[in-house]
Write a protein that holds these residues in place. Structure first.
Motif, short mmCIF file in Angstrom:
data_model
loop_
_atom_site.label_atom_id
_atom_site.label_comp_id
_atom_site.label_asym_id
_atom_site.label_seq_id
_atom_site.Cartn_x
_atom_site.Cartn_y
_atom_site.Cartn_z
N GLY A 109 0.67 -1.23 -0.01
CA GLY A 109 0.03 0.14 0.09
C GLY A 109 0.84 1.23 -0.04
O GLY A 109 0.42 2.07 -0.52
N ALA A 110 2.13 1.28 0.54
CA ALA A 110 2.87 2.52 0.73
C ALA A 110 3.23 2.81 -0.98
O ALA A 110 3.66 4.09 -0.87
CB ALA A 110 4.03 2.10 1.44
N ARG A 111 3.33 1.85 -1.66
CA ARG A 111 3.70 2.39 -3.24
C ARG A 111 2.57 3.05 -3.41
O ARG A 111 2.94 4.11 -4.34
CB ARG A 111 3.83 1.02 -4.01
N ARG A 123 2.57 11.47 -1.60
CA ARG A 123 2.61 11.76 0.02
C ARG A 123 3.62 10.77 0.60
O ARG A 123 3.51 9.73 1.18
CB ARG A 123 1.35 11.10 0.60
N ALA A 124 4.85 11.49 0.17
CA ALA A 124 6.24 10.88 0.58
C ALA A 124 6.11 10.64 2.12
O ALA A 124 6.90 9.55 2.63
CB ALA A 124 7.39 11.15 -0.04
N HIS A 125 5.86 11.43 3.01
CA HIS A 125 6.03 11.46 4.39
C HIS A 125 5.26 10.29 4.86
O HIS A 125 5.82 9.42 5.78
CB HIS A 125 5.63 12.70 5.11
N GLU A 126 4.16 10.07 4.46
CA GLU A 126 3.13 9.14 5.02
C GLU A 126 3.70 7.74 4.49
O GLU A 126 3.64 6.64 5.23
CB GLU A 126 1.85 9.43 4.38
N ALA A 176 10.86 6.59 -1.21
CA ALA A 176 10.40 7.54 -0.30
C ALA A 176 11.36 8.72 0.03
O ALA A 176 11.23 9.80 0.29
CB ALA A 176 9.42 6.92 0.86
N ARG A 177 12.52 8.10 0.37
CA ARG A 177 13.62 8.92 1.17
C ARG A 177 14.25 9.79 0.14
O ARG A 177 14.66 11.00 0.39
CB ARG A 177 14.58 8.07 1.69
N LEU A 178 14.05 9.11 -1.33
CA LEU A 178 14.69 9.86 -2.20
C LEU A 178 13.75 11.30 -2.55
O LEU A 178 14.32 12.53 -2.78
CB LEU A 178 14.73 9.48 -3.65
N ALA A 179 12.30 11.16 -2.50
CA ALA A 179 11.66 12.18 -2.75
C ALA A 179 11.59 13.24 -1.79
O ALA A 179 11.30 14.36 -1.69
CB ALA A 179 9.95 11.52 -2.85
N LEU A 180 12.20 12.65 -0.34
CA LEU A 180 12.04 13.59 0.90
C LEU A 180 13.74 14.10 1.10
O LEU A 180 13.82 14.74 2.10
CB LEU A 180 11.79 12.98 2.06
#
Length: 530
Positions: free
Chosen positions: A361-363, A370-373, A404-408
């Motif tokens: 689901g995180a994908r 919503r990268a933080h979420e 996700a960390r790349l996006a953040l």
């Protein structure tokens, strides 16, 4: 659609697009009736007796089609936009038709209607002549009807053709399909009291990693139950067998789907809602994994009807619906189903279902921007993996957490180290999907560092791993191809970007990856114009 818009789509290169459209509409009205195709926007208003094959297919029926190709024989000399639309729709229709033929062929085979099953399977092969899955179903139909010589001959011919046209030999699943029954193994103990023990032993062996031994137990259980005519135990054995073939061993999804279809039909016949729901749920997952989204949606809708108040089963169904919807491009709706899955899994106390829903689901959450979420979901997922010692799921969560960390903008040396450890674990597990996912994330980290040459190697490796099995994860392949296009654009390699865009668009259309359609079309258009 309005007349001007339609004229611009179809007749962009003529002097008078609206005039050309009027002439065509008048010709169609002569054939269909004067009340059809009138107004602006144009209203179809077809005569009541009109049969539209694609509408029948959308309703879940096997359409009466003269050809398996949409608008076969029609190659209009129109603008590039219409030609692209036609190519995409042909892939969409072919994909949905194949999914319908596959589903109805399996149902007919399960019901013992071998002539119907064979006819549908043969049409499916015509629709996808180089798709190993289509041939596996046909071989099963031939073997089940006692035509063993024909089954073996078809395997030989198919292996030769696929090897000749693609350079790759089909998986062992194709030849393994030439057995007379799903549970055709050497004769074992057939005492009714031992069947349940065989099922439990098979489940335990598969869960412990002794997959071959577990599948052998489940085959024997299904065969023994069939011999003593215990429909409940046969349905249960086939459900567990089908689930194991799909999840625990690569390349046998088609045989697994046949086992699950038989399990569902038996379960419905005896009123076992739980087995019916679980079997249909797993069938939906298998179809979603392969990118056959309309078929997956139908199976999962049917599963929902049988699940009733079984929270554990409902958790799986909602998670698989979310999985299907996110890859379909319906991201927010998909996330809502993942959220329901998490609530149900937690209520049922099923930690593995919770882990799966968080990790997969995180994908969707990440795709929604919503990268933080997404990062929070993945941290919870990894904590639960450690708590329950489900190490085999870690590589996927680690790979997605890096994205996700790349996006953040949170990339550090520990991220790269974590990816390398995840890749090592994926290699030990021998899981091509996890190998592809972790290699892709390593490539994304390299792109972020502008190490484009290294990134290209990792993406090529990721694509090779993803495509190394016939039952590949279609959604992941679309992501990898899209990344390859983006990388070529970053490097200014117009020719490579054009080539990759031409690879990407048919896959996007075939697997209903609608969220990638605009990017694929734009990439192809910009590459062509350059």
């Amino acid at each position: 659609m309005g007349r001007r818009e339609l004229a611009a789509e179809i007749f962009a290169d003529v002097d008078d697009p609206l005039g050309a459209l009027r002439w065509c509409l008048a010709s169609l009205r002569k054939a269909l009736g004067s009340e059809t195709l009138q107004g602006d926007p144009i209203a179809l208003n077809l005569p009541p007796e009109t049969y539209v094959d694609v509408w029948a297919m959308d309703a879940g029926e096997v359409p009466d089609m003269a050809s398996t190709r949409f608008l076969d024989g029609i190659e209009p000399a129109s603008g590039a936009e219409f030609e692209t639309w036609l190519m995409i729709e042909r892939e969409h229709v072919a994909s949905e038709l194949y999914g319908t033929l596959r589903r109805e062929s399996m149902r007919a085979l399960s019901a013992g209607n071998h002539p119907k099953a064979r006819a549908l399977a043969e049409t499916a092969v015509t629709c996808r002549p180089l798709d190993e899955s289509a041939h596996i179903i046909l071989v099963k139909c031939l073997a089940a009807s006692g035509e063993m010589a024909a089954a073996v001959a078809h395997v030989d011919a198919t292996e030769a053709r696929i090897l000749n046209e693609t350079g790759d030999k089909p998986s062992p699943a194709l030849r393994a399909a030439a057995r007379k029954s799903i549970a055709d193994v050497p004769q074992g103990v057939s005492k009714n009291a031992s069947i349940d023990a065989l099922i439990q032993s098979g489940k335990a062996a598969v869960s412990a990693g002794a997959v071959d031994a577990g599948i052998d137990c489940l085959r024997r259980a299904a065969e023994d139950a069939e011999e003593v005519r215990n429909d409940y135990l046969q349905a249960l054995a086939l459900q567990e067998l089908g689930t194991a073939l799909i999840h625990a061993i690569r390349g046998f999804d088609d045989e697994g789907a046949l086992a699950l279809q038989s399990a569902a039909d038996l379960a419905v016949g005896i009123g076992s809602s739980e087995i019916a729901a679980q079997s249909l749920c797993e069938l939906g997952y298998s179809e979603a994994l392969a990118g056959r989204r309309p078929a997956a949606a139908r199976y999962l809708e049917d599963a929902m009807g049988y699940a009733k108040n079984n929270q554990d089963c409902l958790a799986s169904i909602h998670a698989f619906i979310g999985f299907n919807l996110v890859d379909w491009g319906k991201v927010e709706l998909g996330i809502s189903h993942f959220q329901q899955a998490l609530e149900l899994a937690r209520s049922a106390g099923n930690r593995r279902r919770e882990i799966w829903a968080l990790g997969i689901g995180a994908r969707g959450v990440l795709r929604a921007g919503r990268a933080h979420e997404a990062r929070d979901w993945l941290k919870q997922c990894l904590d639960l993996c450690d708590e329950t010692r489900w190490l085999a799921f870690r590589p996927w969560a680690v790979a997605l957490l890096a994205e996700a960390r790349l996006a953040l903008h949170e990339i550090s040396n520990s991220t790269q180290n974590g990816l390398e450890e995840a890749l090592a674990l994926s290699n030990q597990l021998g899981d091509p999907c996890w190998q592809a996912a972790t290699a892709r994330s390593i490539a994304l980290v390299q792109i972020d560092a502008q190490n484009y040459s290294e990134a290209g190697k990792w993406l090529a490796h990721s694509r090779e791993r993803c495509c190394s099995v016939t039952d590949l994860y279609a959604g992941l392949l679309v992501e990898i191809l899209s990344d390859q296009v983006r990388l070529s654009q970053l490097r200014g390699d117009v020719q490579d970007a054009a080539s990759l865009a031409r690879d990407l668009l048919p896959v996007v259309a075939k697997t209903h990856a609608d969220g990638h359609l605009d990017f694929a079309m734009s990439a192809m258009s910009s590459s062509t114009s350059s």
